[in-house]
Design a protein around this motif. Structure first.
Motif, short mmCIF file in Angstrom:
data_model
loop_
_atom_site.label_atom_id
_atom_site.label_comp_id
_atom_site.label_asym_id
_atom_site.label_seq_id
_atom_site.Cartn_x
_atom_site.Cartn_y
_atom_site.Cartn_z
N GLN A 1 58.74 7.95 87.86
CA GLN A 1 59.35 9.19 88.33
C GLN A 1 59.46 10.22 87.21
O GLN A 1 59.50 9.89 86.02
N THR A 2 59.52 11.48 87.61
CA THR A 2 59.79 12.57 86.68
C THR A 2 60.91 13.43 87.24
O THR A 2 61.18 13.42 88.45
N HIS A 3 61.58 14.15 86.35
CA HIS A 3 62.67 15.04 86.76
C HIS A 3 62.69 16.24 85.84
O HIS A 3 62.43 16.11 84.63
N ASP A 4 63.00 17.40 86.38
CA ASP A 4 62.97 18.63 85.59
C ASP A 4 64.00 18.63 84.46
O ASP A 4 63.78 19.27 83.42
N CYS A 5 65.12 17.93 84.66
CA CYS A 5 66.23 18.04 83.71
C CYS A 5 66.56 16.74 82.98
O CYS A 5 67.41 16.74 82.09
N ILE A 6 65.95 15.62 83.39
CA ILE A 6 66.36 14.31 82.89
C ILE A 6 65.18 13.56 82.30
O ILE A 6 64.09 13.52 82.87
N GLU A 7 65.40 12.96 81.14
CA GLU A 7 64.50 11.97 80.57
C GLU A 7 65.31 10.70 80.36
O GLU A 7 66.55 10.75 80.25
N ILE A 8 64.66 9.54 80.33
CA ILE A 8 65.39 8.27 80.28
C ILE A 8 64.80 7.34 79.22
O ILE A 8 63.65 7.46 78.82
N SER A 9 65.66 6.43 78.77
CA SER A 9 65.25 5.30 77.94
C SER A 9 66.03 4.09 78.41
O SER A 9 67.03 4.22 79.13
N PHE A 10 65.59 2.91 77.99
CA PHE A 10 66.19 1.67 78.48
C PHE A 10 66.67 0.80 77.33
O PHE A 10 66.02 0.71 76.28
N LEU A 11 67.79 0.14 77.56
CA LEU A 11 68.25 -0.95 76.71
C LEU A 11 68.47 -2.16 77.59
O LEU A 11 69.30 -2.13 78.51
N ILE A 12 67.71 -3.22 77.34
CA ILE A 12 67.84 -4.46 78.11
C ILE A 12 68.59 -5.47 77.25
O ILE A 12 68.21 -5.73 76.11
N ILE A 13 69.66 -6.05 77.81
CA ILE A 13 70.32 -7.18 77.17
C ILE A 13 69.88 -8.43 77.93
O ILE A 13 70.29 -8.67 79.06
N ASP A 14 69.02 -9.21 77.30
CA ASP A 14 68.42 -10.38 77.95
C ASP A 14 69.31 -11.60 77.72
O ASP A 14 69.10 -12.40 76.81
N ASN A 15 70.31 -11.75 78.59
CA ASN A 15 71.25 -12.86 78.45
C ASN A 15 70.61 -14.21 78.76
O ASN A 15 71.14 -15.25 78.37
N GLY A 16 69.50 -14.20 79.47
CA GLY A 16 68.79 -15.45 79.74
C GLY A 16 67.89 -15.89 78.60
O GLY A 16 67.57 -17.07 78.49
N GLY A 17 67.47 -14.94 77.77
CA GLY A 17 66.69 -15.26 76.58
C GLY A 17 65.23 -15.58 76.81
O GLY A 17 64.55 -15.99 75.87
N ASN A 18 64.73 -15.38 78.04
CA ASN A 18 63.36 -15.81 78.34
C ASN A 18 62.44 -14.67 78.76
O ASN A 18 61.31 -14.93 79.17
N LEU A 19 62.90 -13.44 78.66
CA LEU A 19 62.08 -12.33 79.14
C LEU A 19 60.77 -12.21 78.36
O LEU A 19 59.70 -12.01 78.94
N GLN A 20 60.84 -12.36 77.05
CA GLN A 20 59.64 -12.16 76.24
C GLN A 20 58.56 -13.20 76.50
O GLN A 20 57.38 -12.94 76.24
N THR A 21 58.92 -14.36 76.99
CA THR A 21 57.94 -15.40 77.30
C THR A 21 57.63 -15.49 78.79
O THR A 21 56.88 -16.36 79.22
#
Length: 227
Positions: A29-49
């Motif tokens: 998505q795009t928006h005229d007034c908003i840009e976004i970034s993400f911070l993921i807290i991977d409490n399961g510890g397995n996202l990277q694999t």
């Protein structure tokens, strides 16, 4: 026109499919007034694999990944996100929403500057804008005694009410929530542990406020007794 950068903090445990769906949807998505970034807290510890790591690597928006040494739980994850960003969006991995929904949250926050949180009308705490982070952190933030999840939102509402502080809500047309998806996507062992945790947190709430949500008797935590 300069866009406002809005950080989005997302704790996740094992619903990486839903997490990926949310991030990919917002990234498209795009928006005229908003840009976004993400911070993921991977409490399961397995996202990277997991198989979803490659998909998230294709996301155009910035993603920071934090892998704690253990499951922080909802409250500690929320507190960590607030301490890191201050004002920000906090959401679960089992929702979908749009950049226009974020714009509506920001409009409500501007119209209601005294509101500590601004959230969606139906679910309340599945997607919210942290509007007054310093105020909330000065109150201790989310109670990390509610671990790993459940009743921390009821506790937050109770404390805001007693402090005479507001939490605003707004209808978000693009918001949807897969209720209890973390539970139903979990293993049978996880589900059994879930109900034990749910019961324990319910008992903690009773001890803290002298009644279930909506039936509280205490005006101070634990009726003023030291814990």
């Amino acid at each position: 026109m300069n866009k406002r950068m809005i950080p989005i903090g997302i704790p996740t445990l094992h619903c990486y499919n839903r997490l990926t769906r949310l991030i990919q949807s917002l990234d498209e998505q795009t928006h005229d007034c908003i840009e976004i970034s993400f911070l993921i807290i991977d409490n399961g510890g397995n996202l990277q694999t997991s198989p979803f790591a490659k998909e998230l690597a294709q996301v155009k928006r910035p993603i920071d990944l934090v892998v704690p040494p253990k499951n922080l739980g909802v409250s500690a994850s929320f507190n960590a996100i607030i301490r890191h960003f201050g004002q920000c969006i906090i959401t679960g991995d089992d929702v979908t929403f749009t950049l226009e929904d974020i714009s509506l949250l920001l409009q409500e926050a501007e119209a209601s500057p005294d509101s500590v949180f601004v959230g969606e009308q139906e679910g309340g705490w599945t997607l919210f804008w942290m509007n007054r982070p310093d105020t909330w952190l000065s109150m201790g933030g989310f109670d990390e005694g509610f671990y790993p999840a459940y009743y921390e939102d009821n506790d937050a509402d109770r404390r805001l009410t007693l402090a005479g502080l507001a939490r605003s809500k707004v209808v978000l047309p693009g918001w949807s929530h897969a209720n209890s998806s973390t539970l139903y996507d979990g293993t049978p062992e996880y589900q059994a542990q879930h109900w034990q945790n749910f019961h324990r947190n319910g008992m903690y709430y009773l001890q803290k406020w002298g009644g279930a949500p909506g039936q509280e008797r205490f005006l101070t935590p634990f009726n003023g007794e030291a814990q």
